[in-house]
Each structure stands twice: as C-alpha cells, then as structure tokens.
Design a protein around this motif. Structure first.
Motif, mmCIF file in Angstrom:
data_model
loop_
_atom_site.group_PDB
_atom_site.id
_atom_site.type_symbol
_atom_site.label_atom_id
_atom_site.label_comp_id
_atom_site.label_asym_id
_atom_site.label_seq_id
_atom_site.Cartn_x
_atom_site.Cartn_y
_atom_site.Cartn_z
ATOM 1 N N ASP A 1 8.710 13.038 2.736
ATOM 2 C CA ASP A 1 10.164 13.107 2.739
ATOM 3 C C ASP A 1 10.749 12.183 1.664
ATOM 4 N N GLU A 2 11.003 12.780 0.515
ATOM 5 C CA GLU A 2 11.491 11.985 -0.629
ATOM 6 C C GLU A 2 12.906 11.444 -0.400
ATOM 7 N N SER A 3 13.590 11.945 0.645
ATOM 8 C CA SER A 3 14.950 11.457 0.888
ATOM 9 C C SER A 3 14.924 10.074 1.556
ATOM 10 N N LEU A 4 13.725 9.588 1.879
ATOM 11 C CA LEU A 4 13.631 8.279 2.541
ATOM 12 C C LEU A 4 13.870 7.117 1.584
ATOM 13 N N PHE A 5 13.847 7.391 0.276
ATOM 14 C CA PHE A 5 14.222 6.330 -0.662
ATOM 15 C C PHE A 5 15.172 6.902 -1.713
ATOM 16 N N THR A 6 15.980 6.004 -2.259
ATOM 17 C CA THR A 6 17.004 6.445 -3.214
ATOM 18 C C THR A 6 16.462 6.462 -4.627
ATOM 19 N N ALA A 7 15.650 5.440 -4.968
ATOM 20 C CA ALA A 7 15.161 5.362 -6.349
ATOM 21 C C ALA A 7 13.852 4.588 -6.411
ATOM 22 N N PHE A 8 13.063 4.897 -7.434
ATOM 23 C CA PHE A 8 11.873 4.098 -7.751
ATOM 24 C C PHE A 8 12.052 3.545 -9.160
ATOM 25 N N ILE A 9 11.736 2.248 -9.333
ATOM 26 C CA ILE A 9 11.788 1.631 -10.670
ATOM 27 C C ILE A 9 10.492 0.854 -10.876
ATOM 28 N N GLY A 10 9.747 1.200 -11.911
ATOM 29 C CA GLY A 10 8.491 0.475 -12.153
ATOM 30 C C GLY A 10 7.669 1.169 -13.223
ATOM 31 N N SER A 11 6.404 0.761 -13.318
ATOM 32 C CA SER A 11 5.524 1.279 -14.364
ATOM 33 C C SER A 11 4.909 2.607 -13.959
ATOM 34 N N VAL B 1 0.861 -1.196 0.000
ATOM 35 C CA VAL B 1 0.000 0.000 0.000
ATOM 36 C C VAL B 1 0.895 1.243 0.000
ATOM 37 N N GLN B 2 0.263 2.405 -0.184
ATOM 38 C CA GLN B 2 1.074 3.624 -0.338
ATOM 39 C C GLN B 2 1.574 4.212 0.980
ATOM 40 N N SER B 3 0.735 4.105 2.038
ATOM 41 C CA SER B 3 1.055 4.842 3.276
ATOM 42 C C SER B 3 1.672 3.937 4.336
ATOM 43 N N GLY B 4 2.307 4.576 5.321
ATOM 44 C CA GLY B 4 2.747 3.859 6.520
ATOM 45 C C GLY B 4 4.189 3.381 6.485
ATOM 46 N N TRP B 5 5.019 3.962 5.625
ATOM 47 C CA TRP B 5 6.396 3.464 5.497
ATOM 48 C C TRP B 5 7.430 4.385 6.142
ATOM 49 N N ASP B 6 7.044 5.596 6.485
ATOM 50 C CA ASP B 6 8.042 6.600 6.884
ATOM 51 C C ASP B 6 8.953 6.146 8.028
ATOM 52 N N ASN B 7 8.370 5.527 9.077
ATOM 53 C CA ASN B 7 9.198 5.166 10.240
ATOM 54 C C ASN B 7 10.294 4.171 9.879
ATOM 55 N N VAL B 8 9.873 3.096 9.200
ATOM 56 C CA VAL B 8 10.863 2.049 8.905
ATOM 57 C C VAL B 8 11.903 2.557 7.886
ATOM 58 N N LEU B 9 11.462 3.427 6.990
ATOM 59 C CA LEU B 9 12.423 3.965 6.012
ATOM 60 C C LEU B 9 13.397 4.937 6.681
ATOM 61 N N GLN B 10 12.902 5.617 7.696
ATOM 62 C CA GLN B 10 13.785 6.489 8.479
ATOM 63 C C GLN B 10 14.870 5.643 9.170
ATOM 64 N N GLU B 11 14.463 4.479 9.670
ATOM 65 C CA GLU B 11 15.427 3.579 10.329
ATOM 66 C C GLU B 11 16.496 3.127 9.322
ATOM 67 N N ALA B 12 16.062 2.809 8.100
ATOM 68 C CA ALA B 12 17.018 2.377 7.065
ATOM 69 C C ALA B 12 17.974 3.519 6.743
#
Ligand code: GYE
Length: 337
Positions: A140-150, A111-122
C-alpha cells in the motif's frame, strides 16, 4: 495539515504528564548548528517527529546532523528519537509522534518489512510520513507521502561497473568477497542486487563468499580475521564492501599482513566518508561509490511544501558520484563526514 488538526479532536487528549514524559525521551533540537551568525527563519510552527536508526557509522552521524541543522535553519522543530538499531524502538517512537500529533513524521526504516500497521495508524491520524534513506516493502504505497534518499541499486551497479572498466582487457577469473550491510535493509538488498545485475553479464567474476557485516567496522575486522589466515593464500581477488566502516575494519587487519591493499586485493567500497577518500588517495582502496547522507535540506523543503498544501514528488533520488584510483583527488574538498 489543518485537516489533520481537526481530525485530531477524535484522538485522545494528551495529558500534561504524557507531554512531560514525551519531552523527557525526545530531544528538542533548536541549536545544533555551528554557524551562529546565520539566523534561523522562524516563520511557522511546524513540528517533525524524526526516528533515526542510531549511530552505527560516520555516514549515519552526518545524516542526523544534516537533519538537525536543516531543521534549525528552516525554523522547524525536530523531535529526534534514536532507535539504537531496533525496529521496535522505531515503532514506539512513531506511535509517540502520533500521540503528540506532530505535523510530519520522518523516519529511516532500519529494515524493509513490518511497517504497515504503524503507518496505517499515522495515516488514520492524518499525519504525512516521509521515509528517508532506506526504503520499505509495502503493498500500500498510500501509507507514505514521499521517499527521499539514494538509489542503492544504482550504487551496487556503479561498484560493478568500476570492476568491468578496471579489468577491461584481462582474460582471467576473479573471486569476490562481498561484505553486506544490515540484513533485511533495503540498502543491503539494493547494493547486492545492483552489483549482481551488472556482473552476471561477465563470466570472469564470481562472488565466492558473501558475509553479513551489519555496516559495522568491528564486523569488517572480524570477517577479515576469518579469511586472512597467516600462511594461507589470499582466497579472493576483489573485496566489495557495502560501507566504508566495514572496509576500514577489514583494512585494519589486512595491513598487518603481507597482502598489499588495492594491488593484491582490489577494494571497492560505498559511502565516501573522509577516511575512505583518504585511503583511496593513499592507494589502499581502488574505488569508493558515493552515498550522500546530507538529506536535511531536501527533507525540510518537502515538509514546507506539504505545510503549504502543495503536492510533493513521491520518490526523490539524490544524485551521486563515484571516486576511483584514476581521479585526481588532491584538491578534493573535505567530505564533512
Ligand atoms: O551506507 C551505512 C549506514 O543506510 C545508506 O547505513 C545507509 C547506510 C550507509 O550506516 O554506512
């Protein structure tokens, strides 16, 4: 990534017992390829932690296989975790990857929401995260490095564009049944939004019902059973289904009635798995919008670039096709899923 290893000293040391527990839960994949003649190119020690949603469709199975095969050929170790359709399992898997100090985390957000905490930990552990297939909502777009997909919005637009082209010259109204993918996923939201964006410009089309089919063939069947009651008129002119599994489930029921698929009911589907392409060739579906599950190679390329300290594109959309009843698909190569 060397920086991350230094930062790693800040983290609690992994005890041997944790390592064994970890290896018990995650499958280490080295030998999933069918082509044993090609030697993998083992030139470094990159480890990816990969959290997959599950195996809800042929599309998903191919997506997993593509990741496994591409990792093998790139000489990259892939720790694979199947979340069995639960976000909480994905969060647990990502936390385990952080403890294990993998080099890169790759995951498909159910799903789209609910990832911020765990991504902050990473992020704090210095581990880059590549999101594949589905997108997340974050401030916070800095929580991931890249998106690859459709581009799932474009897929929805393509489905609608087919209808505009098909009914170009006709002056009547059309009732549409939409069967949506998993609630809260960026894919369902994107396909719905793109479809509406194009059709809202044309008053002839009305979405008279929209049902959640969760990307499951069984749900496509159930929805068909609800609407296709014997001795009642067909309540729709068009079916727009967010994936082939649900479309095929719907067809299972439709084919037991007198309603002619792709004639009495116009059918537009997404994914382009082999079974749907076959149904298109057999005149049972009118249009299949492609969604490409083969993300393995672009992901491995990005991981290698990161390991070499290179900058990678933030968003990579994979180019896709649309297959219709007007195409000659007689010599069309097998899809592989
Ligand atoms: O369309 C469907 C599935 O996220 C694009 O997930 C993917 C979707 C795909 O299982 O079949």
């Amino acid at each position: 990534m060397d920086n991350k290893k230094n930062k790693g000293t800040k983290m609690k040391k992994i005890k041997i017992i944790h390592l064994f527990a970890f290896l018990f839960f995650f499958t280490l994949i080295f030998s999933c390829t069918k082509n044993q003649n090609e030697k993998p190119n083992i030139n470094n020690n990159i480890i990816i932690g990969f959290s997959q949603i599950g195996a809800e469709s042929a599309w998903r199975t191919c997506n997993t296989q593509s990741m496994q095969e591409a990792a093998y050929h790139a000489g990259i170790q892939l720790l694979y975790a199947n979340a069995e359709q639960k976000q909480e399992n994905q969060i647990k898997a990502i936390r385990s990857f952080i403890v294990y100090q993998v080099d890169v985390i790759v995951f498909v957000p159910i799903v789209q929401s609910g990832w911020d905490n765990v991504l902050q930990e990473a992020k704090e552990a210095g581990i880059p995260v590549i999101i594949i297939d589905r997108k997340i909502k974050t401030t916070d777009e800095s929580l991931f490095t890249a998106f690859i997909g459709s581009d799932h919005i474009e897929e929805g637009r393509n489905a609608a564009r087919f209808l505009l082209k098909k009914f170009n010259d006709e002056q009547r109204n059309y009732r549409i049944l939409e069967i949506r993918g998993t609630e809260g996923s960026s894919v369902a939201a994107g396909r719905s939004a793109g479809f509406r964006q194009i059709l809202k410009t044309d008053k002839r089309f009305t979405i008279t019902a929209s049902e959640n089919g969760d990307f499951l063939r069984s749900r496509g069947k159930e929805i068909a059973e609800t609407y296709l009651k014997k001795d009642k008129d067909l309540p729709f002119d068009i079916l727009f289904s967010h994936n082939d599994g649900m479309t095929l489930g719907f067809l299972d029921v439709l084919e037991k009635t007198d309603i002619k698929p792709a004639q009495d009911l116009i059918i537009v589907s997404v994914d382009a798995e082999q079974a749907a392409i076959d149904a298109l060739k057999d005149g049972k579906i009118n249009c299949v919008v492609e969604c490409n599950p083969k993300l393995g190679n672009p992901v491995m390329k990005t991981v290698k670039m990161l390991s070499e300290g290179k900058t990678v594109p933030k968003i990579t959309h994979i180019p896709e096709n649309v297959f219709t009843e007007w195409d000659d698909l007689s010599l069309f190569p097998l899809r592989g899923y």
